[in-house]
Design a protein around this motif. Structure first.
Motif, mmCIF file in Angstrom:
data_model
loop_
_atom_site.group_PDB
_atom_site.id
_atom_site.type_symbol
_atom_site.label_atom_id
_atom_site.label_comp_id
_atom_site.label_asym_id
_atom_site.label_seq_id
_atom_site.Cartn_x
_atom_site.Cartn_y
_atom_site.Cartn_z
ATOM 1 N N ASN A 296 0.776 -0.909 0.090
ATOM 2 C CA ASN A 296 -0.034 0.511 -0.285
ATOM 3 C C ASN A 296 0.964 1.080 -0.225
ATOM 4 O O ASN A 296 1.543 1.495 0.758
ATOM 5 C CB ASN A 296 -0.982 0.000 1.405
ATOM 6 N N MET A 297 1.032 2.416 -0.717
ATOM 7 C CA MET A 297 1.302 3.390 -1.132
ATOM 8 C C MET A 297 0.528 5.123 -0.533
ATOM 9 O O MET A 297 -0.127 4.620 0.675
ATOM 10 C CB MET A 297 1.508 4.103 -2.482
ATOM 11 N N TYR A 298 0.304 6.250 -1.003
ATOM 12 C CA TYR A 298 0.206 7.156 -0.131
ATOM 13 C C TYR A 298 -0.521 8.019 -1.532
ATOM 14 O O TYR A 298 0.447 7.732 -2.142
ATOM 15 C CB TYR A 298 0.668 6.980 1.024
ATOM 16 N N TYR B 66 0.206 6.618 -8.636
ATOM 17 C CA TYR B 66 0.316 5.532 -8.410
ATOM 18 C C TYR B 66 -0.701 5.256 -9.616
ATOM 19 O O TYR B 66 -2.562 5.390 -9.811
ATOM 20 C CB TYR B 66 0.473 4.460 -7.485
ATOM 21 N N VAL B 67 -1.113 3.894 -10.180
ATOM 22 C CA VAL B 67 -2.047 3.618 -11.528
ATOM 23 C C VAL B 67 -2.393 1.898 -11.120
ATOM 24 O O VAL B 67 -1.393 1.311 -10.624
ATOM 25 C CB VAL B 67 -1.674 3.498 -12.810
ATOM 26 N N PRO B 68 -3.227 1.678 -10.659
ATOM 27 C CA PRO B 68 -4.921 2.661 -10.615
ATOM 28 C C PRO B 68 -5.221 3.367 -9.262
ATOM 29 O O PRO B 68 -6.407 3.884 -9.345
ATOM 30 C CB PRO B 68 -6.090 1.392 -10.786
ATOM 31 N N GLY B 69 -3.972 3.305 -8.619
ATOM 32 C CA GLY B 69 -3.696 3.770 -7.050
ATOM 33 C C GLY B 69 -3.252 3.434 -6.212
ATOM 34 O O GLY B 69 -2.192 2.540 -6.353
ATOM 35 N N TRP B 70 -3.415 3.877 -5.010
ATOM 36 C CA TRP B 70 -2.273 3.633 -4.001
ATOM 37 C C TRP B 70 -2.604 2.320 -3.006
ATOM 38 O O TRP B 70 -2.440 2.267 -2.310
ATOM 39 C CB TRP B 70 -1.599 5.295 -3.376
ATOM 40 N N PRO C 179 -3.529 -1.312 -2.972
ATOM 41 C CA PRO C 179 -4.256 -2.386 -4.306
ATOM 42 C C PRO C 179 -4.864 -2.993 -3.888
ATOM 43 O O PRO C 179 -5.463 -4.085 -4.380
ATOM 44 C CB PRO C 179 -2.051 -2.724 -3.246
ATOM 45 N N THR C 180 -5.156 -2.760 -2.103
ATOM 46 C CA THR C 180 -6.604 -3.631 -2.501
ATOM 47 C C THR C 180 -8.093 -3.647 -3.283
ATOM 48 O O THR C 180 -8.321 -4.095 -3.021
ATOM 49 C CB THR C 180 -7.658 -3.400 -0.305
ATOM 50 N N ASP C 181 -7.732 -2.391 -3.891
ATOM 51 C CA ASP C 181 -9.065 -1.741 -4.869
ATOM 52 C C ASP C 181 -9.234 -2.314 -5.504
ATOM 53 O O ASP C 181 -10.142 -2.847 -6.578
ATOM 54 C CB ASP C 181 -9.070 0.060 -4.546
ATOM 55 N N THR C 182 -7.709 -3.050 -6.443
ATOM 56 C CA THR C 182 -7.715 -4.379 -7.182
ATOM 57 C C THR C 182 -7.808 -5.387 -7.017
ATOM 58 O O THR C 182 -8.397 -6.368 -7.314
ATOM 59 C CB THR C 182 -5.578 -3.856 -8.508
ATOM 60 N N GLY C 183 -6.354 -5.784 -5.765
ATOM 61 C CA GLY C 183 -7.146 -7.343 -5.584
ATOM 62 C C GLY C 183 -5.552 -8.112 -6.274
ATOM 63 O O GLY C 183 -5.413 -8.428 -7.532
ATOM 64 N N TYR C 184 -4.621 -8.406 -4.725
ATOM 65 C CA TYR C 184 -3.588 -9.224 -5.871
ATOM 66 C C TYR C 184 -3.488 -10.942 -4.777
ATOM 67 O O TYR C 184 -3.984 -11.087 -3.440
ATOM 68 C CB TYR C 184 -2.565 -8.876 -4.984
ATOM 69 N N ALA C 185 -2.302 -11.563 -4.554
ATOM 70 C CA ALA C 185 -2.781 -12.939 -4.330
ATOM 71 C C ALA C 185 -1.693 -12.161 -3.108
ATOM 72 O O ALA C 185 -1.837 -13.260 -2.001
ATOM 73 C CB ALA C 185 -1.790 -13.702 -5.506
ATOM 74 N N ALA C 186 -0.901 -10.954 -3.026
ATOM 75 C CA ALA C 186 -0.192 -11.028 -1.575
ATOM 76 C C ALA C 186 -0.356 -9.991 -1.522
ATOM 77 O O ALA C 186 0.198 -9.003 -2.928
ATOM 78 C CB ALA C 186 1.113 -11.743 -1.958
ATOM 79 N N TYR C 187 0.076 -9.428 -0.206
ATOM 80 C CA TYR C 187 0.552 -8.112 0.161
ATOM 81 C C TYR C 187 1.172 -7.216 0.787
ATOM 82 O O TYR C 187 1.288 -8.044 1.945
ATOM 83 C CB TYR C 187 -1.275 -7.542 0.347
#
Length: 268
Positions: free
Chosen positions: A135-137, A149-153, A155-163
């Motif tokens: 996660n960024m800011y 950042y794209v699509p945003g800061w 990452p949970t808005d997009t969804g990934y296998a690991a954070y």
């Protein structure tokens, strides 16, 4: 009582000292391992040198932070996919299970367009690694705010296998860190431990010196079924001496260990 969660020292935490100093301090202070921030220091890019340091000091490398910063856009290659591939190779050689990666910058149009699919493909090539998106800011300048950042800061808005959950970045984005951990769920693979005041900039304070729920987050990890690692990522560039830097890193480790072994809210 000891915690099964390893506490790592990020090599960025010793800046402006170089990568080798992080191994020496991690060993002296009793950290469980190292997170290598790949940057312009040639040692941070060299698997042989890093393996030698790890063996000499008896401190394993347990995560690799891919070169995603503005100052590392030319490390290894101008191609972000090549940089990520090289970071994965480095992690694989060092037997580090986690690669930390940032969301794409807005100007990295081709990289951003295929980031999620490309990340899945590279993860498939390196089956033993978790590519943990951090996660960024938003950035605030001259009273204005923009998101680089794209699509945003988030990452949970997009969804990934690991954070990777970074608490200092939560402070900079005025985000509830515990709520973000909830959104990351079982895909929370890694934590960057650093504090912040919420003033809108990335501070990476020693945990306990800002306003983030650092203790609460660490205490909640057991109840979340967390099986990753926690990396101390604090800024010590203002330290007036090695002794002051060492004291900050010792305090950060003690904070992490005390709260990782404390009863979780579920168990208390």
């Amino acid at each position: 009582m000891t915690s099964p969660v390893p506490v790592l020292l990020s090599t960025s935490s010793v800046f402006p000292e170089r990568t080798a100093a992080a191994f020496q301090l991690a060993s002296a202070l009793g950290y469980d391992g190292i997170e290598v921030m790949v940057w312009t220091d040639p040692v941070s890019q060299d698997p042989g040198a890093l393996r030698g340091l790890s063996e000499h000091y008896g401190v394993p490398v347990l995560s690799v932070h891919a070169p995603c910063l503005l100052v590392t856009q030319r490390v290894w290659s101008p191609d972000p996919w090549e940089r990520l591939r090289k970071a994965a190779e480095l992690a694989e050689v060092l037997e580090a299970p986690t690669v930390v990666v940032h969301p794409p910058f807005t100007w990295q149009r081709d990289y951003a367009r295929n980031f999620a699919d490309g990340l899945d493909r590279i993860a498939g090539r390196f089956g033993g690694l978790r590519f943990a998106v951090e996660n960024m800011y938003p950035v605030r300048m001259a009273g204005r705010q923009f998101v680089p950042y794209v699509p945003g800061w988030d990452p949970t808005d997009t969804g990934y296998a690991a954070y990777t959950l970074d608490l200092s970045h939560c402070a900079a984005s005025h985000t509830d860190a515990l709520a973000m951990a909830d959104r990351m769920g079982s895909n929370l693979a890694h934590v960057h431990l650093g504090d912040g005041t919420g003033e809108g900039r990335d501070e990476h304070l020693v945990p306990g010196r800002g306003g983030q729920p650092c203790a609460e987050l660490l205490r909640s990890l057991a109840g979340r079924g967390f099986s990753g690692s926690v990396a101390v990522e604090v800024t010590t560039r203002g330290a007036k001496s090695r002794a002051v830097r060492e004291a900050d890193l010792r305090e950060s480790l003690a904070f992490a260990r005390a709260n990782l072994t404390a009863p979780s809210p579920v168990d208390a």
